[in-house]
Motif scaffolding. Structure first.
Motif, short mmCIF file in Angstrom:
data_model
loop_
_atom_site.label_atom_id
_atom_site.label_comp_id
_atom_site.label_asym_id
_atom_site.label_seq_id
_atom_site.Cartn_x
_atom_site.Cartn_y
_atom_site.Cartn_z
N UNK A 1 6.76 1.50 -0.09
CA UNK A 1 8.10 1.38 -0.63
C UNK A 1 8.29 2.51 -1.63
N UNK A 2 9.37 3.28 -1.45
CA UNK A 2 9.62 4.41 -2.35
C UNK A 2 11.07 4.37 -2.79
N UNK A 3 11.30 4.38 -4.07
CA UNK A 3 10.35 4.18 -5.16
C UNK A 3 10.05 2.69 -5.30
N UNK A 4 9.00 2.40 -6.01
CA UNK A 4 8.62 1.02 -6.29
C UNK A 4 8.26 0.90 -7.77
N UNK A 5 8.56 -0.24 -8.38
CA UNK A 5 8.27 -0.42 -9.80
C UNK A 5 6.83 -0.85 -10.06
N UNK A 6 5.96 -0.74 -9.05
CA UNK A 6 4.57 -1.18 -9.16
C UNK A 6 3.72 -0.28 -8.28
N UNK A 7 2.41 -0.34 -8.48
CA UNK A 7 1.49 0.42 -7.63
C UNK A 7 1.23 -0.28 -6.32
N UNK A 8 1.07 -1.60 -6.37
CA UNK A 8 0.82 -2.35 -5.16
C UNK A 8 0.99 -3.83 -5.39
N UNK A 9 1.19 -4.54 -4.31
CA UNK A 9 1.32 -6.00 -4.36
C UNK A 9 0.93 -6.56 -3.01
N UNK A 10 0.45 -7.80 -3.01
CA UNK A 10 0.11 -8.48 -1.76
C UNK A 10 0.82 -9.82 -1.75
N UNK A 11 1.34 -10.18 -0.59
CA UNK A 11 2.10 -11.42 -0.45
C UNK A 11 1.91 -11.98 0.95
N UNK A 12 1.69 -13.28 1.04
CA UNK A 12 1.65 -13.96 2.34
C UNK A 12 3.11 -14.15 2.76
N UNK A 13 3.46 -13.63 3.92
CA UNK A 13 4.85 -13.69 4.37
C UNK A 13 4.90 -13.74 5.89
N UNK A 14 5.56 -14.73 6.42
CA UNK A 14 5.80 -14.85 7.86
C UNK A 14 4.51 -14.80 8.67
N UNK A 15 3.49 -15.51 8.20
CA UNK A 15 2.26 -15.62 8.96
C UNK A 15 1.33 -14.42 8.89
N UNK A 16 1.52 -13.58 7.89
CA UNK A 16 0.64 -12.42 7.71
C UNK A 16 0.62 -12.02 6.24
N UNK A 17 -0.41 -11.26 5.89
CA UNK A 17 -0.49 -10.70 4.55
C UNK A 17 0.22 -9.36 4.58
N UNK A 18 1.10 -9.17 3.63
CA UNK A 18 1.81 -7.92 3.50
C UNK A 18 1.34 -7.23 2.23
N UNK A 19 0.80 -6.04 2.38
CA UNK A 19 0.42 -5.20 1.23
C UNK A 19 1.51 -4.15 1.10
N UNK A 20 2.18 -4.15 -0.05
CA UNK A 20 3.24 -3.18 -0.31
C UNK A 20 2.72 -2.21 -1.36
N UNK A 21 2.83 -0.93 -1.03
CA UNK A 21 2.29 0.13 -1.88
C UNK A 21 3.42 1.05 -2.32
N UNK A 22 3.33 1.57 -3.52
CA UNK A 22 4.29 2.54 -4.03
C UNK A 22 4.07 3.87 -3.30
N UNK A 23 4.98 4.19 -2.39
CA UNK A 23 4.85 5.40 -1.57
C UNK A 23 5.07 6.69 -2.32
N UNK A 24 5.52 6.62 -3.57
CA UNK A 24 5.73 7.85 -4.33
C UNK A 24 4.49 8.27 -5.12
N UNK A 25 3.46 7.43 -5.14
CA UNK A 25 2.23 7.79 -5.83
C UNK A 25 1.37 8.69 -4.94
N UNK A 26 0.46 9.47 -5.51
CA UNK A 26 -0.44 10.30 -4.71
C UNK A 26 -1.25 9.44 -3.73
#
Length: 177
Positions: free
Chosen positions: A52-77
């Motif tokens: 996700x760009x931009x994102x207000x965090x470096x990363x987050x994990x959430x169980x959603x719709x039967x899977x784990x979703x890892x969302x990462x700040x795409x603007x970081x190196x």
């Protein structure tokens, strides 16, 4: 998850287990050299990585719709993104047991302890001690930035890993004696 005893862990025990988990996960996924861990993690069933760009965090994990979703700040190196993926994966591994494993101890909050252990897991996953020793000792590469680039991690993370393995002196922090 099978390595986790269902009891509160000391930081030392939690770090030791995180190291073993990272080593076994890399072996299970068939990852034998850096920086292949991210593509292997993305191949784990019911784990999906999004940027996700931009994102207000470096990363987050959430169980959603039967899977784990890892969302990462795409603007970081990329090295920071990879560390965040490893960190969030540890949150996923520990999810059912996190309250049991990391009760507050000696003034350190449960949150702080979890974050410390997840950070260590990311380090062990992306910079396994055997691989780092091979580069630093066997190949004789001493340039911190070159080693960090080889593992696609931030130079600061590699500096702490080298220090943790006893290969270099620990970094000096402001205000330390």
């Amino acid at each position: 998850r099978d390595l986790m005893p269902l009891r509160p862990l000391s930081v030392i025990d939690a770090i030791r287990i995180a190291d073993i988990q990272a080593t076994r996960l890399l072996a299970f996924l068939g990852v034998t050299e850096a920086p292949d861990a991210e593509s292997a993690i993305a191949g784990i069933p019911r784990v999906h990585i999004e940027r996700l760009t931009p994102a207000p965090f470096s990363g987050a994990a959430q169980w959603s719709k039967g899977r784990w979703l890892i969302v990462i700040n795409g603007s970081e190196p990329s090295g920071c993104q990879r560390m965040s993926i490893g960190h969030e994966l540890k949150h996923i591994i520990d999810a059912p047991f996190s309250d049991i494993l990391c009760p507050p101890l000696h003034g350190q909050s449960t949150y702080d302890r979890r974050e410390q252990i997840c950070d260590y897991f990311a380090v062990a996953l992306l910079m396994p001690s055997e691989w780092v020793r091979k580069v630093y000792v066997d190949e004789g590469v001493r340039d911190l930035r070159r080693i960090a680039q080889r593992f696609d991690v931030p130079a600061r993370a590699m500096q702490f890993r080298l220090a943790g393995l006893g290969l270099v002196d620990p970094p000096v922090h402001c205000g330390s004696t």
